[in-house]
Design a protein around this motif. Structure first.
Motif, PDB file in Angstrom:
ATOM      1  N   LYS A 119      -7.689  -8.249  19.255  1.00  0.00           N
ATOM      2  CA  LYS A 119      -8.287  -6.938  20.192  1.00  0.00           C
ATOM      3  C   LYS A 119      -9.495  -6.595  19.612  1.00  0.00           C
ATOM      4  O   LYS A 119      -9.379  -5.804  17.820  1.00  0.00           O
ATOM      5  N   GLN A 120     -10.285  -6.639  20.131  1.00  0.00           N
ATOM      6  CA  GLN A 120     -12.155  -5.786  19.589  1.00  0.00           C
ATOM      7  C   GLN A 120     -11.574  -4.152  20.224  1.00  0.00           C
ATOM      8  O   GLN A 120     -11.328  -3.826  21.146  1.00  0.00           O
ATOM      9  N   CYS A 121     -12.552  -3.197  19.163  1.00  0.00           N
ATOM     10  CA  CYS A 121     -12.807  -1.951  19.838  1.00  0.00           C
ATOM     11  C   CYS A 121     -14.169  -1.250  19.084  1.00  0.00           C
ATOM     12  O   CYS A 121     -14.937  -1.434  18.066  1.00  0.00           O
ATOM     13  N   VAL A 122     -15.263  -0.697  20.600  1.00  0.00           N
ATOM     14  CA  VAL A 122     -16.279  -0.848  19.812  1.00  0.00           C
ATOM     15  C   VAL A 122     -16.753   0.654  20.899  1.00  0.00           C
ATOM     16  O   VAL A 122     -16.457   0.457  21.896  1.00  0.00           O
ATOM     17  N   LEU A 123     -17.362   1.600  19.450  1.00  0.00           N
ATOM     18  CA  LEU A 123     -17.481   2.782  20.470  1.00  0.00           C
ATOM     19  C   LEU A 123     -19.118   2.816  20.239  1.00  0.00           C
ATOM     20  O   LEU A 123     -19.822   1.850  19.994  1.00  0.00           O
ATOM     21  N   PRO A 124     -19.300   3.819  21.680  1.00  0.00           N
ATOM     22  CA  PRO A 124     -20.913   3.782  21.692  1.00  0.00           C
ATOM     23  C   PRO A 124     -21.249   4.508  20.533  1.00  0.00           C
ATOM     24  O   PRO A 124     -21.266   4.459  19.480  1.00  0.00           O
ATOM     25  N   ASP A 125     -22.806   3.316  20.909  1.00  0.00           N
ATOM     26  CA  ASP A 125     -23.768   4.521  19.411  1.00  0.00           C
ATOM     27  C   ASP A 125     -23.629   5.848  19.362  1.00  0.00           C
ATOM     28  O   ASP A 125     -24.350   6.083  18.043  1.00  0.00           O
ATOM     29  N   ASP A 126     -23.849   5.857  20.952  1.00  0.00           N
ATOM     30  CA  ASP A 126     -24.395   7.901  20.316  1.00  0.00           C
ATOM     31  C   ASP A 126     -23.253   8.613  19.944  1.00  0.00           C
ATOM     32  O   ASP A 126     -23.544   9.924  19.543  1.00  0.00           O
ATOM     33  N   VAL A 127     -21.695   7.669  19.579  1.00  0.00           N
ATOM     34  CA  VAL A 127     -20.714   8.348  19.366  1.00  0.00           C
ATOM     35  C   VAL A 127     -20.515   7.915  18.098  1.00  0.00           C
ATOM     36  O   VAL A 127     -20.409   8.803  17.368  1.00  0.00           O
ATOM     37  N   ALA A 128     -20.435   7.044  17.457  1.00  0.00           N
ATOM     38  CA  ALA A 128     -19.761   7.295  16.134  1.00  0.00           C
ATOM     39  C   ALA A 128     -21.387   5.575  15.500  1.00  0.00           C
ATOM     40  O   ALA A 128     -21.703   4.468  16.387  1.00  0.00           O
ATOM     41  N   ARG A 129     -22.142   5.450  14.036  1.00  0.00           N
ATOM     42  CA  ARG A 129     -22.166   3.986  13.377  1.00  0.00           C
ATOM     43  C   ARG A 129     -21.725   3.956  12.769  1.00  0.00           C
ATOM     44  O   ARG A 129     -21.478   4.430  11.725  1.00  0.00           O
ATOM     45  N   TRP A 130     -21.883   2.243  12.116  1.00  0.00           N
ATOM     46  CA  TRP A 130     -20.943   2.054  11.025  1.00  0.00           C
ATOM     47  C   TRP A 130     -21.655   1.131  10.453  1.00  0.00           C
ATOM     48  O   TRP A 130     -23.010   0.005  10.954  1.00  0.00           O
ATOM     49  N   PHE A 131     -21.869   1.544   9.079  1.00  0.00           N
ATOM     50  CA  PHE A 131     -22.876   0.976   7.579  1.00  0.00           C
ATOM     51  C   PHE A 131     -21.620  -0.249   6.571  1.00  0.00           C
ATOM     52  O   PHE A 131     -20.369   0.835   6.382  1.00  0.00           O
ATOM     53  N   MET A 132     -22.338  -0.988   6.191  1.00  0.00           N
ATOM     54  CA  MET A 132     -21.396  -1.582   5.437  1.00  0.00           C
ATOM     55  C   MET A 132     -22.574  -1.989   3.295  1.00  0.00           C
ATOM     56  O   MET A 132     -23.756  -2.854   4.320  1.00  0.00           O
ATOM     57  N   VAL A 133     -22.828  -1.848   2.997  1.00  0.00           N
ATOM     58  CA  VAL A 133     -23.460  -1.834   1.562  1.00  0.00           C
ATOM     59  C   VAL A 133     -22.371  -2.243   0.773  1.00  0.00           C
ATOM     60  O   VAL A 133     -21.313  -2.023  -0.241  1.00  0.00           O
ATOM     61  N   ARG A 134     -23.204  -2.838   0.533  1.00  0.00           N
ATOM     62  CA  ARG A 134     -22.035  -3.663  -0.888  1.00  0.00           C
ATOM     63  C   ARG A 134     -22.474  -4.286  -1.739  1.00  0.00           C
ATOM     64  O   ARG A 134     -24.017  -4.155  -2.270  1.00  0.00           O
ATOM     65  N   PHE A 135     -21.883  -4.289  -2.667  1.00  0.00           N
ATOM     66  CA  PHE A 135     -22.041  -3.573  -4.111  1.00  0.00           C
ATOM     67  C   PHE A 135     -21.851  -5.121  -4.967  1.00  0.00           C
ATOM     68  O   PHE A 135     -20.535  -5.257  -5.127  1.00  0.00           O
ATOM     69  N   ASP A 136     -21.935  -5.563  -6.396  1.00  0.00           N
ATOM     70  CA  ASP A 136     -21.896  -5.803  -7.327  1.00  0.00           C
ATOM     71  C   ASP A 136     -20.692  -5.276  -7.821  1.00  0.00           C
ATOM     72  O   ASP A 136     -19.607  -5.979  -8.864  1.00  0.00           O
ATOM     73  N   ASP A 137     -20.998  -4.198  -8.859  1.00  0.00           N
ATOM     74  CA  ASP A 137     -19.881  -3.474  -9.388  1.00  0.00           C
ATOM     75  C   ASP A 137     -19.479  -1.931  -9.046  1.00  0.00           C
ATOM     76  O   ASP A 137     -20.164  -0.978  -7.836  1.00  0.00           O
TER      77      ASP A 137
END
Lengths: 420, 535
Positions: B261-279
């Motif tokens: 199951k997948q769920c995607v919210l409209p762009d004007d409601v929520a936006r998600w970001f993932m930022v990668r770090f080594d430490d």
């Protein structure tokens, strides 16, 4: 600590890798997470209709839940619980509708086929002679008259009286229409059976029925744990279809469809089996069936458990499969008809309460379960509940009549007939 | 990996069904609650033999009675009967990851609160009043319809909202919404002596639930100290939970059938970001900057293990992804959810600020295609059903690092990453990949030095319990409760002595979930030994 090598444990754990079902393994694996009691949180639409397990919702204590049955199964397997210890044991095990709501949720959460454990537990009880007294009339009816409805064998074919259809006891046909016990002995449902035969004939198919010589499909027996009796019916049906030189089997009964499609291949069936909704949907897609009349009605569709989530052949990670889309696509293609979904649908559907021998053995709980569903249907604002199983249809009709509700109940074939 | 610690002495053997004492207790419970709400059938009590995932770590034992109360008055009656007839009791609601409620002594009564399932939402004042058997998902869905967000403390949607809040949950929105314990407003509880206590604004009468503290000393400690959600000092019968603004639709649109199951919210409601770090320290630095900039609604750090188990649709997929090292390349990744709580302009502004902060950090946004593949299965889980199904599916009790070093690593991380709060820790929940070690710092005044010896001792104790589970082949999960006399002294805390005093004052017969969390005999023995050593 390092000597413990947990990674080795993980990679060699057969419950994680190369999944296979084993009763004890599934029961031991239960983590008491409670997901078996609720609909998928992703699909929950209100507090009111948040539950998925009829018995846990009705009887509350955990014994009446899949989680509880895992504990009871382990207790029996381990010899901790003797059959004679618990006055409530048989009721607890047999009051479950075998709807598989818990099963869908546990597959979703934990790769576990918990319904198989419940069904195997029933088979074990039957094997040990632990028979529920309330099941005796049904079993007697099967032994004497080969049906689950306490009807006379001679009356089984009456639903088709006057129909021009091949008699498979004397003739052969390409398509066997299996009416099933419930349709055959419930006069209210006869029009659905007759309409189905006509529909198949109008499609140009060579259709036949066994009339009074049709046998029970054995689904209910299997769900109640009577594996030996089930096998007898499965093998007899397969032999009869072979003699009739049939090339496919069609039914309107979801219980029958489940047994014939999912179980019969293990008994040697090689013919394709269709539920009528699959057949109709396919014809619509091929433009071989077109609706000419408007049916101005707001309807809601009830997923029969055996046609829906119980059809799933479990494979970890795969979507839970059931005949979810075909009936909806049919309804959407009927002119003038508006489909209003209930809150709990598809793999999250609430049961009608008629399955697993519960309608016969626990009529009060069966009616309570149906009443919950009817309330949910009424809350959609629909004029009618449409379903694709005679058991669901009858259970809803009984409750509606009892409560004096105005909502109507139809088999999907009835609506298709109205639109043609 | 969530490991609590417990020890308890189980008095093994089959319950003495049918003796005179049993009959007397049964009769009294039936008289108080009604026949249909009291059970002693062996098949029924068998289903309360174990809690959570601890069947191997704690010797399971059937309770002798299971009862279904309908509210505080029923609980009060049970508690008073327990003191009078001297039978032990405990409570557990949905039971998810719960530990510490299974019977350890004869004549045990398990309180199942399924009839206590009422939910009421005050939209204007932004709180929900919940009883123990209202699930997070129920609160969440009804709240969302009113434009409100239930800050689910990272338990599953099927989990009791009340129990999870009083058990000190934390959540991915914690930096914005606060820890679960701080989201509790008015509280109604039944103390172990049978008194009904109403705290905060509720004490003023007239069903006022809007405030959590006072009057006078803050009594909220009773609802959780120590593991109080399981009834060692009190049983919580109703709480008000603070709700937050929710900008999205009431019913979230999903696609597919479980488990895909997948769920995607409209762009004007929520936006998600993932930022990668080594430490991970650099990731934490970004999280801190996000807090300072006052943006975002969800901020959490994920590691490879967590990323895999949230994404995978089966156990096998999880471990295959793990062994392939698929998610290892993300190292430590910070998930940021920006919500249009006030307006679209606010959302645009927050995105702009986040991008500047990321540019200034040592991290980088993960590739859009990977984010697009991962996010639909995962990110809205933070709204709907955090840490639920997939945490249940994956053997969360299995250390992902060779040699099982995660406990030590996590303790070490706790010391390194969360100073000075590690000094206050009474229990440690190490979760690889994101949580490192959540250190629950509750009520530990005057905490002393944390020594390497104490740390090693705690780690060894945890691992012993863990190994036992592995040996007994139920390592698919492992949650144990911590007895206060074992843990508090490790940190130089006198909390076990405080708990002892309160326990003895409220629970004179020692029947409220006895022997497990506040073990009177053990604490007194410990005190005697210390006294003798001093002498």
């Amino acid at each position: 600590v390092s000597e413990n090598q947990p990674d080795v444990y993980v990679t060699k754990n057969p419950r994680i890798y190369k999944y296979h079902y084993d009763m004890r393994g599934v029961a031991e694996d239960c983590v008491r997470c409670s997901n078996c009691k609720w609909v998928d949180p992703w699909e929950m639409k209100s507090q009111r209709y948040a539950r998925i397990c009829p018995i846990n919702t009705h009887f509350l204590v955990d014994a009446y839940s899949s989680q509880g049955r895992m504990d009871i199964a382990l207790a029996i397997l381990d010899g901790r619980l003797d059959y004679d210890d618990s006055p409530m044991l048989l009721d607890i095990i047999y009051v479950c509708d075998t709807c598989g709501g818990c099963d869908a949720m546990c597959k979703r959460n934990g790769d576990r086929e918990v319904l198989r454990v419940s069904l195997d537990l029933r088979a074990q009880l039957v094997e040990a002679g632990q028979i529920l007294p309330q099941h005796m009339p049904l079993l007697d009816s099967l032994r004497k008259e080969d049906n689950t409805m306490m009807g006379l064998r001679a009356d089984r074919g009456k639903w088709a009286d006057g129909l021009t259809v091949k008699d498979l006891t004397r003739e052969t046909a390409e398509v066997v229409f299996h009416a099933g016990c419930h349709l055959s002995f419930n006069e209210d449902l006869w029009p659905t059976g007759r309409a189905t035969v006509k529909l198949l004939q109008d499609m140009g198919l060579d259709v036949g029925v066994f009339g009074k010589d049709e046998l029970c499909c054995g689904c209910k027996l299997y769900d109640m744990g009577y594996r030996g009796e089930y096998t007898k019916y499965a093998e007899s049906n397969i032999d009869a279809w072979k003699t009739a030189k049939a090339k496919m089997v069609v039914t309107t009964c979801s219980d029958g469809y489940w047994a014939m499609k999912k179980l019969y291949p293990q008994n040697g069936l090689e013919l394709p089996v269709y539920h009528i909704v699959e057949f109709i949907d396919q014809r619509i897609r091929e433009n071989k069936l077109k609706f000419s009349r408007s049916v101005p009605m707001k309807v809601t569709y009830h997923d029969p458990c055996h046609l829906g989530r119980r059809m799933d052949d479990f494979e970890p990670g795969k979507e839970i499969w059931g005949v979810f889309d075909a009936p909806r696509d049919i309804l959407k293609s009927i002119p003038g008809l508006e489909l209003r979904e209930m809150e709990r649908i598809k793999e999250n559907a609430w049961c009608c309460g008629a399955g697993g021998g519960v309608r016969e053995a626990f009529p009060e709980h069966s009616a309570w379960t149906a009443a919950e569903r009817v309330s949910e249907a009424i809350d959609t604002g629909a004029d009618a509940i449409v379903t694709a199983c005679p058991w669901c249809e009858t259970n809803f009709r009984d409750v509606i009549e009892e409560r004096g509700d105005k909502i109507k109940v139809y088999d999907i074939v009835d609506l298709v007939s109205m639109a043609l | 990996l969530i490991v609590f610690i417990t020890e308890s002495t189980v008095e093994e053997g089959k319950m003495p069904y049918g003796d005179e004492r049993h009959e007397a207790i049964l009769e009294a419970l039936v008289e108080a609650l009604g026949e249909e709400y009291v059970f002693d059938d062996p098949a029924v009590v068998e289903c309360y033999r174990r809690e959570g995932q601890s069947s191997a770590a704690m010797t399971p034992m059937n309770p002798e009675f299971v009862v279904l109360p309908d509210g505080a008055a029923d609980i009060q009656a049970i508690v008073r009967l327990a003191a009078e007839l001297k039978f032990p009791y405990s409570i557990s609601s949905t039971g998810t990851l719960g530990a510490g409620s299974a019977a350890t002594k004869p004549y045990w009564c398990w309180i199942d609160p399924k009839r206590m399932n009422r939910l009421e939402i005050d939209a204007k004042n932004m709180y929900a009043i919940v009883e123990p058997y209202v699930s997070h998902a129920q609160v969440s869905v009804e709240a969302r319809k009113l434009g409100l967000y239930n800050a689910n403390p990272s338990a599953g949607g099927q989990t009791s909202c009340l129990a999870n809040h009083i058990a000190l949950g934390t959540q991915t929105s914690a930096f914005r919404t606060g820890r679960a314990s701080r989201n509790i407003l008015g509280v109604e509880m039944v103390l172990a002596n049978g008194d009904i206590v109403r705290t905060g604004s509720l004490a003023m009468g007239d069903e006022q639930w809007y405030w959590g503290e006072g009057p006078g000393p803050d009594l909220r400690g009773f609802i959780r100290a120590h593991m109080g959600n399981l009834g060692a000092l009190s049983i919580t019968t109703k709480i008000a939970v603070k709700l937050y603004p929710w900008p999205g639709p009431g019913i979230l649109k999903t696609e597919g059938i479980a488990p895909r199951k997948q769920c995607v919210l409209p762009d004007d409601v929520a936006r998600w970001f993932m930022v990668r770090f080594d430490d991970p320290l650099d990731g934490i630095e970004l999280m801190r900057e996000i807090g300072k900039a006052n943006i975002g609604m969800i901020v959490a750090m994920f590691g490879p293990w967590n990323m895999a188990h949230h994404y995978s649709k089966s156990r096998q997929e999880h471990f295959e992804l793990w062994e392939q090292g698929f998610f290892h390349r993300f190292k430590y990744s910070v998930l940021v959810g920006l919500w249009a709580v006030t307006s679209l302009r606010q959302l645009d502004y927050e995105e702009k600020v986040l991008k500047i902060l990321v540019e200034q950090s040592k991290g980088e946004f993960i590739d859009a295609d990977l984010m697009d593949a991962w996010a639909p299965y995962v990110v809205n889980r933070n709204i709907i059903d955090p840490l639920s199904s997939r945490a249940q599916r994956v053997p969360i009790g299995t250390p992902p690092k060779p040699g099982g070093g995660i406990v030590y690593d996590s303790l070490s991380d706790a010391k390194r990453l969360i100073p000075p709060h590690d000094d206050l820790a009474l229990w440690v929940v190490p979760i690889d990949g994101g949580h490192f070690a959540m250190v629950s710092a509750f009520a530990a005044p005057g905490a002393g030095d944390k020594t390497p010896e104490a740390e090693a001792s705690l780690g060894k104790f945890m691992m012993t319990a863990f190994q036992k589970n592995m040996k007994d082949k139920v390592a698919d999960g492992n949650v144990l409760g911590a007895p206060i006399h074992r843990v508090a002294p490790l940190y130089g805390s006198p909390l076990h002595r405080v708990a002892l005093a309160v326990k003895k004052a409220l629970d004179m017969e020692n029947v409220a979930n006895p022997g497990r969390f506040i073990n009177i005999e053990e604490i007194e023995k410990q005190a005697q030994a210390a006294k003798e050593a001093k002498a």
